[in-house]
Scaffold this motif. Structure first.
Motif, PDB file in Angstrom:
ATOM      1  N   GLY A   1       4.369  -2.006  -6.383  1.00  0.00           N
ATOM      2  CA  GLY A   1       5.454  -2.476  -5.504  1.00  0.00           C
ATOM      3  C   GLY A   1       4.950  -2.781  -4.103  1.00  0.00           C
ATOM      4  N   ILE A   2       4.160  -1.839  -3.550  1.00  0.00           N
ATOM      5  CA  ILE A   2       3.656  -2.013  -2.184  1.00  0.00           C
ATOM      6  C   ILE A   2       2.742  -3.239  -2.108  1.00  0.00           C
ATOM      7  N   LEU A   3       1.825  -3.357  -3.092  1.00  0.00           N
ATOM      8  CA  LEU A   3       0.883  -4.481  -3.033  1.00  0.00           C
ATOM      9  C   LEU A   3       1.572  -5.822  -3.272  1.00  0.00           C
ATOM     10  N   THR A   4       2.609  -5.815  -4.116  1.00  0.00           N
ATOM     11  CA  THR A   4       3.351  -7.062  -4.348  1.00  0.00           C
ATOM     12  C   THR A   4       4.052  -7.489  -3.050  1.00  0.00           C
ATOM     13  N   THR A   5       4.675  -6.532  -2.367  1.00  0.00           N
ATOM     14  CA  THR A   5       5.325  -6.842  -1.085  1.00  0.00           C
ATOM     15  C   THR A   5       4.301  -7.383  -0.097  1.00  0.00           C
ATOM     16  N   PHE A   6       3.127  -6.731  -0.075  1.00  0.00           N
ATOM     17  CA  PHE A   6       2.075  -7.176   0.851  1.00  0.00           C
ATOM     18  C   PHE A   6       1.684  -8.630   0.573  1.00  0.00           C
ATOM     19  N   VAL A   7       1.389  -8.927  -0.695  1.00  0.00           N
ATOM     20  CA  VAL A   7       0.933 -10.290  -1.043  1.00  0.00           C
ATOM     21  C   VAL A   7       2.020 -11.330  -0.738  1.00  0.00           C
ATOM     22  N   HIS A   8       3.264 -10.979  -1.042  1.00  0.00           N
ATOM     23  CA  HIS A   8       4.345 -11.939  -0.780  1.00  0.00           C
ATOM     24  C   HIS A   8       4.501 -12.200   0.712  1.00  0.00           C
ATOM     25  N   GLN A   9       4.282 -11.161   1.527  1.00  0.00           N
ATOM     26  CA  GLN A   9       4.409 -11.367   2.978  1.00  0.00           C
ATOM     27  C   GLN A   9       3.187 -12.082   3.551  1.00  0.00           C
ATOM     28  N   MET A  10       2.016 -11.766   2.993  1.00  0.00           N
ATOM     29  CA  MET A  10       0.779 -12.364   3.500  1.00  0.00           C
ATOM     30  C   MET A  10       0.678 -13.834   3.101  1.00  0.00           C
ATOM     31  N   PHE A  11       1.018 -14.130   1.851  1.00  0.00           N
ATOM     32  CA  PHE A  11       0.963 -15.515   1.374  1.00  0.00           C
ATOM     33  C   PHE A  11       2.397 -16.032   1.249  1.00  0.00           C
ATOM     34  N   ASP A  12       2.961 -16.035   0.058  1.00  0.00           N
ATOM     35  CA  ASP A  12       4.384 -16.368  -0.074  1.00  0.00           C
ATOM     36  C   ASP A  12       4.923 -15.772  -1.365  1.00  0.00           C
ATOM     37  N   GLU A  13       6.221 -15.900  -1.564  1.00  0.00           N
ATOM     38  CA  GLU A  13       6.885 -15.257  -2.714  1.00  0.00           C
ATOM     39  C   GLU A  13       6.400 -15.817  -4.049  1.00  0.00           C
ATOM     40  N   GLN A  14       5.850 -17.042  -4.012  1.00  0.00           N
ATOM     41  CA  GLN A  14       5.402 -17.668  -5.260  1.00  0.00           C
ATOM     42  C   GLN A  14       4.016 -17.160  -5.687  1.00  0.00           C
ATOM     43  N   THR A  15       3.337 -16.424  -4.812  1.00  0.00           N
ATOM     44  CA  THR A  15       1.989 -15.959  -5.133  1.00  0.00           C
ATOM     45  C   THR A  15       2.081 -14.708  -6.003  1.00  0.00           C
ATOM     46  N   SER A  16       1.838 -14.882  -7.307  1.00  0.00           N
ATOM     47  CA  SER A  16       1.949 -13.711  -8.174  1.00  0.00           C
ATOM     48  C   SER A  16       0.641 -12.928  -8.221  1.00  0.00           C
ATOM     49  N   LEU A  17       0.729 -11.691  -8.700  1.00  0.00           N
ATOM     50  CA  LEU A  17      -0.428 -10.789  -8.728  1.00  0.00           C
ATOM     51  C   LEU A  17      -0.781 -10.433 -10.164  1.00  0.00           C
ATOM     52  N   ARG A  18      -2.035 -10.049 -10.328  1.00  0.00           N
ATOM     53  CA  ARG A  18      -2.483  -9.599 -11.648  1.00  0.00           C
ATOM     54  C   ARG A  18      -3.337  -8.349 -11.429  1.00  0.00           C
ATOM     55  N   PHE A  19      -3.015  -7.280 -12.124  1.00  0.00           N
ATOM     56  CA  PHE A  19      -3.789  -6.047 -12.023  1.00  0.00           C
ATOM     57  C   PHE A  19      -4.785  -6.025 -13.182  1.00  0.00           C
ATOM     58  N   ARG A  20      -6.052  -5.967 -12.843  1.00  0.00           N
ATOM     59  CA  ARG A  20      -7.106  -6.026 -13.848  1.00  0.00           C
ATOM     60  C   ARG A  20      -7.815  -4.680 -13.888  1.00  0.00           C
ATOM     61  N   PRO A  21      -7.916  -4.038 -15.069  1.00  0.00           N
ATOM     62  CA  PRO A  21      -8.571  -2.723 -15.141  1.00  0.00           C
ATOM     63  C   PRO A  21      -9.980  -2.777 -14.548  1.00  0.00           C
ATOM     64  N   SER A  22     -10.327  -1.738 -13.812  1.00  0.00           N
ATOM     65  CA  SER A  22     -11.633  -1.720 -13.166  1.00  0.00           C
ATOM     66  C   SER A  22     -12.126  -0.280 -13.074  1.00  0.00           C
ATOM     67  N   PHE A  23     -13.197  -0.083 -12.345  1.00  0.00           N
ATOM     68  CA  PHE A  23     -13.688   1.286 -12.178  1.00  0.00           C
ATOM     69  C   PHE A  23     -14.122   1.564 -10.744  1.00  0.00           C
ATOM     70  N   PHE A  24     -13.599   2.622 -10.178  1.00  0.00           N
ATOM     71  CA  PHE A  24     -14.107   3.206  -8.934  1.00  0.00           C
ATOM     72  C   PHE A  24     -14.142   4.706  -9.168  1.00  0.00           C
ATOM     73  N   PRO A  25     -15.195   5.404  -8.704  1.00  0.00           N
ATOM     74  CA  PRO A  25     -15.275   6.841  -8.980  1.00  0.00           C
ATOM     75  C   PRO A  25     -14.124   7.625  -8.342  1.00  0.00           C
ATOM     76  N   PHE A  26     -13.523   7.066  -7.283  1.00  0.00           N
ATOM     77  CA  PHE A  26     -12.511   7.824  -6.528  1.00  0.00           C
ATOM     78  C   PHE A  26     -11.078   7.479  -6.902  1.00  0.00           C
ATOM     79  N   THR A  27     -10.892   6.611  -7.902  1.00  0.00           N
ATOM     80  CA  THR A  27      -9.533   6.340  -8.386  1.00  0.00           C
ATOM     81  C   THR A  27      -9.524   6.373  -9.915  1.00  0.00           C
TER      82      THR A  27
END
Ligand code: PHE
Length: 335
Positions: A223-249
């Motif tokens: 939710g937070i990142l979607t709000t961020f992207v929509h405010q930074m770019f525009d409401e039409q900019t959709s997001l995609r979460f891609r599985p990844s790896f970081f040791p701290f998350t």
């Protein structure tokens, strides 16, 4: 008597009108107000007037003296400024010289915009250090010694134990060490990696985000990142979460946005994938809570790290990251 004074007044003004230099103005002034001047003589002769006319004549003559004195002075000041301009070869009819004013660097602009959006969402803002210990840059973030994940980032070492921070994530640990939950913070700053090409510079900027509280889920991160992207770019900019790896998350996700150049159709900028990676994120790994003394049973949270240059390149359509740091005024003056 009065006629006389009016005549003197008029004549003096006429002569002044014709004066073309300060010298001439001075001459006229002497001719009227000097020791043997017209007006001075008039004043001296007042004693020859009938007694009842003397006070009035004296008053009027003194008034005229003041008026003329001021007129001569003003005329001479006017000539002085004109003469000075003329001597220096200044054409006073030319438009003034424009004062050039500094402007903010595009990275600072985007940085402020990012921080502004998150502070609007209730995040605090803090900054950290750039020279960091191995402990904060790696160990406390769950990178065990000799863990291959350390190779993901080409580290600049200052000594065996001290590095230039390779990401802003060490500030997660420093923040949690100092502060009990709830934590809601944004940590912008410079980071360093030994890397240089079209999309990498040895120094670049990240904005780290950290939110820890009870009952925080991956949905909140989304939710937070979607709000961020929509405010930074525009409401039409959709997001995609891609599985990844970081040791701290855990779990971890990299976030892509729909290519803002081709809107997903595929182009050179998105390497014909239709998507652009802008940040790394995930749910805070419980091991971090152990390291900072948080109750890992009670609290959950998420973190993310945004690449500022990446966002700036997309927003401004810049294809070479190195432009930001070459200090070419022709480039910088465009923002
Ligand atoms: N620190 C990671 C990087 O620099 C980004 C990241 C931050 C990932 C926070 C997850 C959570 O690549």
């Amino acid at each position: 008597m009065e006629n006389n004074l009016d005549q003197i007044h008029q004549q003096a003004l006429n002569e002044l009108e014709g004066a073309e230099s300060i010298r001439e103005i001075e001459d006229i002034s002497i001719r009227y107000l000097g020791r043997k001047g017209v007006l001075t003589r008039f004043l001296r002769n007042i004693s020859h007037l009938p007694a009842d006319q003397r006070p009035m004549a004296g008053k009027k003559a003194n008034e005229l003296k003041k008026i003329l004195d001021q007129a001569f002075r003003q005329a001479s000041e006017k000539h002085q400024t004109q003469d000075a301009a003329g001597e220096q070869g200044i054409d006073v009819s030319l438009p003034g010289r424009c004062v050039t004013c500094g402007a903010m660097h595009p990275i600072s602009l985007i940085n402020e915009q990012i921080c502004g959006i998150f502070s609007g969402l209730g995040f605090d803002i803090a900054e950290g250090r750039e020279v960091e210990s191995d402990y904060y840059n790696f160990e406390a973030l769950n990178f065990p010694k000799d863990h291959p994940a350390r190779d993901m980032q080409d580290t600049f070492f200052i000594s065996d134990d001290t590095v230039l921070r390779t990401h802003t994530s060490p500030q997660q640990i420093r923040t949690m060490e100092k502060q009990a939950p709830p934590v809601r913070i944004i940590l912008p700053g410079k980071v360093y990696r030994c890397d240089s090409d079209l999309t990498h510079t040895p120094m670049f900027h990240q904005v780290e985000g950290l939110l820890v509280d009870e009952n925080i889920s991956f949905g909140d991160l989304k939710g937070i990142l979607t709000t961020f992207v929509h405010q930074m770019f525009d409401e039409q900019t959709s997001l995609r979460f891609r599985p990844s790896f970081f040791p701290f998350t855990e779990p971890s996700a990299e976030v892509d946005i729909l290519c803002i150049m081709c809107r997903g159709r595929g182009c050179r900028v998105c390497s014909h994938t239709g998507w652009l990676e802008i940040l790394g994120s995930g749910m805070v790994h419980p091991a971090l809570y152990e390291n900072v003394g948080y109750d890992a049973e009670r609290y959950t949270g998420f973190a993310f790290g945004i690449g500022v240059e990446r966002i700036a390149m997309l927003k401004y359509g810049i294809d070479d990251i190195r432009r930001f740091f070459e200090n070419d005024m022709r480039f910088l003056a465009q923002f």
